[in-house]
Design an enzyme around this catalytic site. Structure first.
Site: not given
Ligand SMILES: Cc1cc2nc3c(=O)[nH]c(=O)nc-3n(C[C@H](O)[C@H](O)[C@H](O)COP(=O)(O)OP(=O)(O)OC[C@H]3O[C@@H](n4cnc5c(N)ncnc54)[C@H](O)[C@@H]3O)c2cc1C
Length: 304
Positions: A134, A137-138
């Protein structure tokens, strides 16, 4: 917690939350079973620009929270547990979960999908230590370092574009000689100077010490092997429906999706399916929500 319900919904993404809104608003005693974070996959979307009603866009996390809030307002109950199986009775269905078993007259399955894995050495070992599924997200953890993205579809190229805002360089690795992403997304990626492409190539292994240091590559046509130094590898090679717990209970297509008719009914009376988990789903938050509403309306008719 009460163990008997008129409707049990498995999965708290846009499909399950919309189904829960409709069944609760129809005054059916309803329970939502969610194994992780309420909101489903959409919580990973930094910004959702194509969900109607939000002309300025909305964060996926907020959209999920609002959906849950709205359904809860009408009486939907939620339990955090993983559904592990369904036992079919004459009139009732027993849902087995990690927090005990629950009985329902109708069941709406909305357990969505999760990212496919490459299944190569190092992938599991370095998950969370440089291997990610993701970018939204990261990506921020990979400022000014080189990263790789594996995949060639819309999701992979969108992730590469997002990563280009942070990383020093983004190398897209795709096993075919052409990307599958839609033209408009490809054009954006070709115009981004930080993004490079390695086509006809696959990743054989992920290496590192505490965190990812390099990946080993293979050219599909020539068989030539090489290595690439990267600090992160983002894997975006498609989705796997979350139906393992339904094998032998419901007919699934070869990819594991649930087959329904246009009322979201499965082959088993009283069991409905909605959202990404369905065969031929368009895999969007709005289509999942639409499926959830349809499933709830026909579950209501089934119970009547
Ligand atoms: C990074 C990202 C960005 C996206 N951006 C957009 C966008 O901009 N616009 C858009 O329309 N769509 C977008 N999508 C797609 C969208 O999120 C999905 O199509 C939608 O969430 C599908 O909804 P669903 O309810 O069918 O399934 P999901 O959202 O997958 O929800 C399923 C839920 O079921 C739970 N679950 C699974 N198995 C079990 C079990 N055994 N027991 C209990 N619970 C279980 C899961 O934890 C999950 O919460 C994006 C997806 C991602 C990953």
């Amino acid at each position: 917690m009460n163990k008997g319900y008129e409707v049990i919904i498995i999965g708290g993404g846009p499909a399950g939350l919309t189904a829960g809104l409709y069944t609760s608003r129809a005054r059916l005693n309803s329970l939502l079973i969610e194994k992780g974070l309420v909101g489903g996959q959409i919580v990973n979307a930094e910004r959702v620009d194509n969900y109607p009603g939000f002309p300025e866009g909305i964060s996926g996390f907020e959209l999920g929270q609002l959906m849950h809030q709205q359904a809860t307002k009408y009486g939907l109950k939620t339990i955090i547990a993983e559904a592990t199986g369904i036992e079919l009775g004459e009139e009732q269905k027993e849902i087995k979960t990690t927090e005990g078993n629950f009985i329902a007259k109708a069941v709406i399955i909305a357990s969505g999908s999760e990212r496919r894995k490459l299944g190569i050495p190092g992938e599991e070992k370095f998950t969370g230590k440089g291997v990610s599924y993701c970018a939204t997200c990261d990506a921020a953890f990979f400022r000014e370092v080189p990263v790789a993205v594996v995949g060639g579809g819309d999701a992979a190229i969108t992730e590469a574009l997002h990563l280009a805002k942070f990383a020093s360089k983004v190398i897209v690795i795709h096993r075919r000689d052409q990307l599958r992403a839609s033209r408009i997304i490809q054009e954006k990626a070709f115009a981004e100077p930080k993004i490079q492409f390695l086509l006809d190539s696959i990743v054989d292994e992920i290496e590192g010490e505490d965190v990812v240091k390099r990946i080993k590559l293979r050219q599909m046509k020539t068989g030539e092997k090489s290595a690439l130094n990267v600090a992160g590898i983002f894997i975006s090679i498609g989705l796997k429906p979350n139906t393992d717990y339904l094998k032998g209970i419901l007919p699934l297509d070869p990819a594991g999706h649930i087959i329904t008719n246009d009322k979201m009914e499965t082959e088993i009376p009283g069991i409905f399916a909605a959202g990404d988990i369905r065969q031929n789903s368009a895999r969007q938050a709005i289509t999942a929500a639409g499926d959830g509403a349809t499933a709830a309306i026909y579950a209501q008719k089934f119970l009547a």
